[in-house]
Motif scaffolding. Structure first.
Motif, PDB file in Angstrom:
ATOM      1  N   LEU A 195      -5.470 -11.739   0.993  1.00 39.84           N
ATOM      2  CA  LEU A 195      -5.953 -10.786   2.095  1.00 39.84           C
ATOM      3  C   LEU A 195      -4.759  -9.666   1.621  1.00 39.84           C
ATOM      4  CD1 LEU A 195      -6.440 -12.827   5.208  1.00 39.84           C
ATOM      5  CD2 LEU A 195      -8.053 -11.417   3.923  1.00 39.84           C
ATOM      6  N   MET A 196      -3.535  -9.981   1.571  1.00 47.88           N
ATOM      7  CA  MET A 196      -2.754  -8.990   1.401  1.00 47.88           C
ATOM      8  C   MET A 196      -2.867  -8.193   0.207  1.00 47.88           C
ATOM      9  SD  MET A 196       1.472  -9.763   0.915  1.00 47.88           S
ATOM     10  CE  MET A 196       1.575 -10.916   1.991  1.00 47.88           C
ATOM     11  N   LEU A 197      -3.141  -8.687  -0.780  1.00 47.53           N
ATOM     12  CA  LEU A 197      -3.674  -8.241  -2.148  1.00 47.53           C
ATOM     13  C   LEU A 197      -4.929  -7.093  -2.060  1.00 47.53           C
ATOM     14  CD1 LEU A 197      -3.094 -10.704  -4.608  1.00 47.53           C
ATOM     15  CD2 LEU A 197      -1.385  -8.865  -4.279  1.00 47.53           C
ATOM     16  N   ALA A 198      -6.171  -7.662  -1.289  1.00 47.05           N
ATOM     17  CA  ALA A 198      -7.146  -6.865  -0.961  1.00 47.05           C
ATOM     18  C   ALA A 198      -6.858  -5.738  -0.442  1.00 47.05           C
ATOM     19  CB  ALA A 198      -8.187  -7.989  -0.547  1.00 47.05           C
ATOM     20  N   TYR A 199      -5.968  -5.768   0.815  1.00 49.96           N
ATOM     21  CA  TYR A 199      -5.996  -4.859   1.871  1.00 49.96           C
ATOM     22  C   TYR A 199      -5.030  -3.745   1.395  1.00 49.96           C
ATOM     23  CZ  TYR A 199      -9.219  -6.048   5.569  1.00 49.96           C
ATOM     24  OH  TYR A 199     -10.187  -6.100   6.517  1.00 49.96           O
ATOM     25  N   SER A 200      -4.067  -4.069   0.778  1.00 45.82           N
ATOM     26  CA  SER A 200      -3.146  -3.037  -0.060  1.00 45.82           C
ATOM     27  C   SER A 200      -3.747  -2.118  -0.748  1.00 45.82           C
ATOM     28  CB  SER A 200      -2.013  -4.018  -0.840  1.00 45.82           C
ATOM     29  OG  SER A 200      -2.932  -4.275  -1.910  1.00 45.82           O
ATOM     30  N   ALA A 201      -4.950  -2.500  -1.441  1.00 49.60           N
ATOM     31  CA  ALA A 201      -5.577  -1.309  -2.175  1.00 49.60           C
ATOM     32  C   ALA A 201      -6.189  -0.082  -1.233  1.00 49.60           C
ATOM     33  CB  ALA A 201      -6.595  -1.907  -2.940  1.00 49.60           C
ATOM     34  N   PHE A 202      -6.877  -0.782  -0.131  1.00 51.67           N
ATOM     35  CA  PHE A 202      -7.354   0.274   0.818  1.00 51.67           C
ATOM     36  C   PHE A 202      -6.456   0.885   1.776  1.00 51.67           C
ATOM     37  CE2 PHE A 202     -10.523  -3.134   0.134  1.00 51.67           C
ATOM     38  CZ  PHE A 202     -11.599  -2.567  -0.315  1.00 51.67           C
ATOM     39  N   LEU A 203      -5.275   0.345   1.918  1.00 52.17           N
ATOM     40  CA  LEU A 203      -4.169   1.100   2.620  1.00 52.17           C
ATOM     41  C   LEU A 203      -3.425   1.974   1.717  1.00 52.17           C
ATOM     42  CD1 LEU A 203      -2.659  -1.899   4.753  1.00 52.17           C
ATOM     43  CD2 LEU A 203      -4.157  -0.221   5.591  1.00 52.17           C
ATOM     44  N   ALA A 204      -3.274   1.870   0.468  1.00 55.85           N
ATOM     45  CA  ALA A 204      -3.004   2.591  -0.097  1.00 55.85           C
ATOM     46  C   ALA A 204      -3.355   4.200  -0.442  1.00 55.85           C
ATOM     47  CB  ALA A 204      -2.902   2.208  -1.693  1.00 55.85           C
ATOM     48  N   GLU A 205      -4.786   4.071  -0.384  1.00 59.80           N
ATOM     49  CA  GLU A 205      -5.526   5.402  -0.224  1.00 59.80           C
ATOM     50  C   GLU A 205      -5.282   6.115   1.187  1.00 59.80           C
ATOM     51  OE1 GLU A 205      -8.137   6.349  -3.076  1.00 59.80           O
ATOM     52  OE2 GLU A 205      -6.165   5.948  -3.527  1.00 59.80           O
ATOM     53  N   ILE A 206      -5.243   5.328   2.209  1.00 56.65           N
ATOM     54  CA  ILE A 206      -4.754   6.019   3.444  1.00 56.65           C
ATOM     55  C   ILE A 206      -3.582   6.458   3.836  1.00 56.65           C
ATOM     56  CG2 ILE A 206      -4.612   5.434   5.953  1.00 56.65           C
ATOM     57  CD1 ILE A 206      -6.492   3.187   5.626  1.00 56.65           C
ATOM     58  N   PHE A 207      -2.411   5.777   3.098  1.00 54.20           N
ATOM     59  CA  PHE A 207      -1.224   6.434   2.897  1.00 54.20           C
ATOM     60  C   PHE A 207      -1.280   7.584   1.993  1.00 54.20           C
ATOM     61  CE2 PHE A 207       0.286   1.974   4.401  1.00 54.20           C
ATOM     62  CZ  PHE A 207       1.048   2.371   5.471  1.00 54.20           C
ATOM     63  N   ARG A 208      -1.843   7.439   0.928  1.00 53.74           N
ATOM     64  CA  ARG A 208      -1.970   8.881   0.007  1.00 53.74           C
ATOM     65  C   ARG A 208      -2.407   9.882   0.639  1.00 53.74           C
ATOM     66  NH1 ARG A 208      -5.544  11.070  -2.630  1.00 53.74           N
ATOM     67  NH2 ARG A 208      -7.106   9.579  -2.050  1.00 53.74           N
ATOM     68  N   GLY A 250       0.973  -1.092  -0.046  1.00 53.15           N
ATOM     69  CA  GLY A 250       0.183   0.029   0.061  1.00 53.15           C
ATOM     70  C   GLY A 250       0.873   1.223  -0.105  1.00 53.15           C
ATOM     71  N   LEU A 251       1.997   1.277   0.646  1.00 58.39           N
ATOM     72  CA  LEU A 251       2.964   2.294   0.898  1.00 58.39           C
ATOM     73  C   LEU A 251       3.260   2.583  -0.541  1.00 58.39           C
ATOM     74  CD1 LEU A 251       4.108   4.716   2.332  1.00 58.39           C
ATOM     75  CD2 LEU A 251       5.969   3.129   3.126  1.00 58.39           C
ATOM     76  N   GLY A 252       3.840   1.515  -1.328  1.00 57.97           N
ATOM     77  CA  GLY A 252       4.551   1.722  -2.287  1.00 57.97           C
ATOM     78  C   GLY A 252       3.485   2.013  -3.444  1.00 57.97           C
ATOM     79  N   LEU A 253       2.248   1.723  -3.435  1.00 60.84           N
ATOM     80  CA  LEU A 253       1.265   2.196  -4.535  1.00 60.84           C
ATOM     81  C   LEU A 253       0.994   3.857  -4.072  1.00 60.84           C
ATOM     82  CD1 LEU A 253      -1.150  -0.862  -4.194  1.00 60.84           C
ATOM     83  CD2 LEU A 253       0.028  -0.170  -6.164  1.00 60.84           C
ATOM     84  N   ALA A 254       0.787   4.093  -2.883  1.00 59.98           N
ATOM     85  CA  ALA A 254       0.417   5.243  -2.540  1.00 59.98           C
ATOM     86  C   ALA A 254       1.768   6.396  -3.099  1.00 59.98           C
ATOM     87  CB  ALA A 254       0.507   5.670  -1.055  1.00 59.98           C
ATOM     88  N   MET A 255       2.762   5.835  -3.096  1.00 56.80           N
ATOM     89  CA  MET A 255       4.067   6.711  -3.574  1.00 56.80           C
ATOM     90  C   MET A 255       3.930   6.701  -5.203  1.00 56.80           C
ATOM     91  SD  MET A 255       6.977   5.457  -0.961  1.00 56.80           S
ATOM     92  CE  MET A 255       8.244   6.952  -1.496  1.00 56.80           C
ATOM     93  N   MET A 256       3.540   5.551  -5.590  1.00 60.04           N
ATOM     94  CA  MET A 256       3.463   5.680  -7.186  1.00 60.04           C
ATOM     95  C   MET A 256       2.315   6.376  -7.489  1.00 60.04           C
ATOM     96  SD  MET A 256       3.799   1.533  -7.999  1.00 60.04           S
ATOM     97  CE  MET A 256       3.203   1.511  -9.609  1.00 60.04           C
ATOM     98  N   GLY A 257       1.286   6.538  -6.964  1.00 65.95           N
ATOM     99  CA  GLY A 257       0.308   7.507  -7.203  1.00 65.95           C
ATOM    100  C   GLY A 257       0.578   8.841  -6.917  1.00 65.95           C
ATOM    101  N   LEU A 258       1.557   9.146  -6.406  1.00 72.21           N
ATOM    102  CA  LEU A 258       1.940  10.668  -6.176  1.00 72.21           C
ATOM    103  C   LEU A 258       3.365  11.083  -7.019  1.00 72.21           C
ATOM    104  CD1 LEU A 258       1.407  10.857  -2.394  1.00 72.21           C
ATOM    105  CD2 LEU A 258      -0.027  11.727  -4.043  1.00 72.21           C
ATOM    106  N   SER A 259       3.555   9.966  -7.571  1.00 72.52           N
ATOM    107  CA  SER A 259       4.720  10.134  -8.701  1.00 72.52           C
ATOM    108  C   SER A 259       4.531  10.974  -9.693  1.00 72.52           C
ATOM    109  CB  SER A 259       5.231   8.844  -9.303  1.00 72.52           C
ATOM    110  OG  SER A 259       6.194   8.929 -10.119  1.00 72.52           O
ATOM    111  N   ARG A 260       5.707  11.654 -10.218  1.00 75.49           N
ATOM    112  CA  ARG A 260       5.392  12.781 -11.209  1.00 75.49           C
ATOM    113  C   ARG A 260       5.428  12.009 -12.561  1.00 75.49           C
ATOM    114  NH1 ARG A 260      10.900  12.961  -9.921  1.00 75.49           N
ATOM    115  NH2 ARG A 260      12.407  12.497 -11.622  1.00 75.49           N
ATOM    116  N   PHE A 261       5.583  10.862 -12.623  1.00 79.36           N
ATOM    117  CA  PHE A 261       5.246   9.719 -14.025  1.00 79.36           C
ATOM    118  C   PHE A 261       4.232   9.306 -14.122  1.00 79.36           C
ATOM    119  CE2 PHE A 261       9.789   9.359 -12.596  1.00 79.36           C
ATOM    120  CZ  PHE A 261      10.492   9.795 -13.414  1.00 79.36           C
ATOM    121  N   VAL A 262       3.296   9.791 -15.096  1.00 78.77           N
ATOM    122  CA  VAL A 262       1.878   9.538 -15.397  1.00 78.77           C
ATOM    123  C   VAL A 262       1.652   8.059 -15.490  1.00 78.77           C
ATOM    124  CG1 VAL A 262       2.214   9.522 -17.759  1.00 78.77           C
ATOM    125  CG2 VAL A 262      -0.259   9.767 -16.710  1.00 78.77           C
ATOM    126  N   VAL A 263       2.621   7.192 -15.912  1.00 76.04           N
ATOM    127  CA  VAL A 263       2.650   5.469 -16.125  1.00 76.04           C
ATOM    128  C   VAL A 263       2.502   5.192 -14.879  1.00 76.04           C
ATOM    129  CG1 VAL A 263       3.642   3.804 -16.801  1.00 76.04           C
ATOM    130  CG2 VAL A 263       3.639   5.695 -18.357  1.00 76.04           C
TER     131      VAL A 263
END
Length: 265
Positions: free
Chosen positions: A140-153, A64-77
């Motif tokens: 469970l890891m895959l499912a919750y990582s999406a919700f935690l990513a939004e919290i981290f973001r 989730g933390l990795g996804l949050a940082m990807m979501g805030l990246s300057r790279f659109v991809v």
């Protein structure tokens, strides 16, 4: 007109009621052979429940933390990949994801591993060698990582940009800014929702019983099917889950209060 007291200052009558109910339940367990037998059986699943919840949650936090940082990246991809993952995982029910990982993704991974091992002349890996508990943890890891990513973001975006700019002016690189400025402040903001999601993870870990993993829920189902004492068996299961979740909630409340006191000093 006297203002209403803050919710945090209310006397916890709800906790008193739960303690009284729990005391009555524990008395029943101690005085009833049926309750005692059910408790002895279900206690064997507590370790599995805790292990599944803790490992899956820690993995979900890292993803989730990795996804949050990807979501805030300057790279659109990177931003689009993170958003695609989050939307897909949030849209699939956890029980469906459990079944998909267990009976679709796991055999596919085994096939890939065997394809890689074949040129090396090593023995092929069988699907049954992939433990069901590992499949459950991955799901469970895959499912919750999406919700935690939004919290981290949300927590990372809440940090004052002025402090980040000040850190840049002091010559701190991106990693040092994240480590010393951004994450410590974001952590105080995201601790309550992170704690709530961990409590939810403990409860949702009961879904792994559909794969036959011997957690509390699975042992309760097997025990009740064997002795036909559904009322007593599921009362004990509910008592164990309540003990864990309410205990965790109280610990998290104390931790939040201490962090709040340190922030206001």
């Amino acid at each position: 007109m006297t203002p209403n007291p803050k919710p945090d200052t209310d006397f916890p009558w709800w906790l008193v009621i739960l303690l009284i109910t729990g005391a009555v339940m524990f008395y029943e367990v101690a005085s009833s052979a049926v309750y005692a037998a059910a408790l002895n059986t279900l206690l064997k699943g507590v370790t599995i429940t805790i292990v599944v919840a803790v490992i899956a949650y820690l993995g979900a936090c890292l993803i989730g933390l990795g996804l949050a940082m990807m979501g805030l990246s300057r790279f659109v991809v990177l931003r689009q990949i993170a958003r695609l993952y989050i939307e897909v995982m949030r849209g699939i029910p956890i029980i469906v994801l459990l079944l998909y990982v267990a009976f679709v993704l796991a055999p596919a991974l085994v096939a890939v591993v065997n394809w890689l091992l074949e040129p090396l002349g090593l023995d092929p890996w069988r699907t049954r060698d992939f433990p069901l508990i590992a499949r459950a943890v991955i799901a469970l890891m895959l499912a919750y990582s999406a919700f935690l990513a939004e919290i981290f973001r949300a927590g990372l975006q809440a940090v004052d940009k002025g402090q980040i700019e000040a850190a840049e002016a002091l010559g701190l690189n991106g990693w040092l800014r994240f480590r010393h400025i951004v994450f410590p402040q974001a952590f105080r903001l995201i601790l309550p929702p992170l704690g709530n999601d961990f409590v939810a993870m403990v409860k949702d870990s009961s879904l792994v019983s559909v794969l036959g993993v011997s957690d509390i829920a699975q042992l309760a189902k097997v025990t009740a099917a064997g002795n036909f004492r559904y009322f007593e068996t599921y009362n004990v299961a509910a008592l164990l889950y309540l003990t864990m979740t309410i205990g965790l909630s109280l610990i998290l409340r104390q931790l939040e209060s201490r962090l709040r006191e340190k922030t206001t000093r």
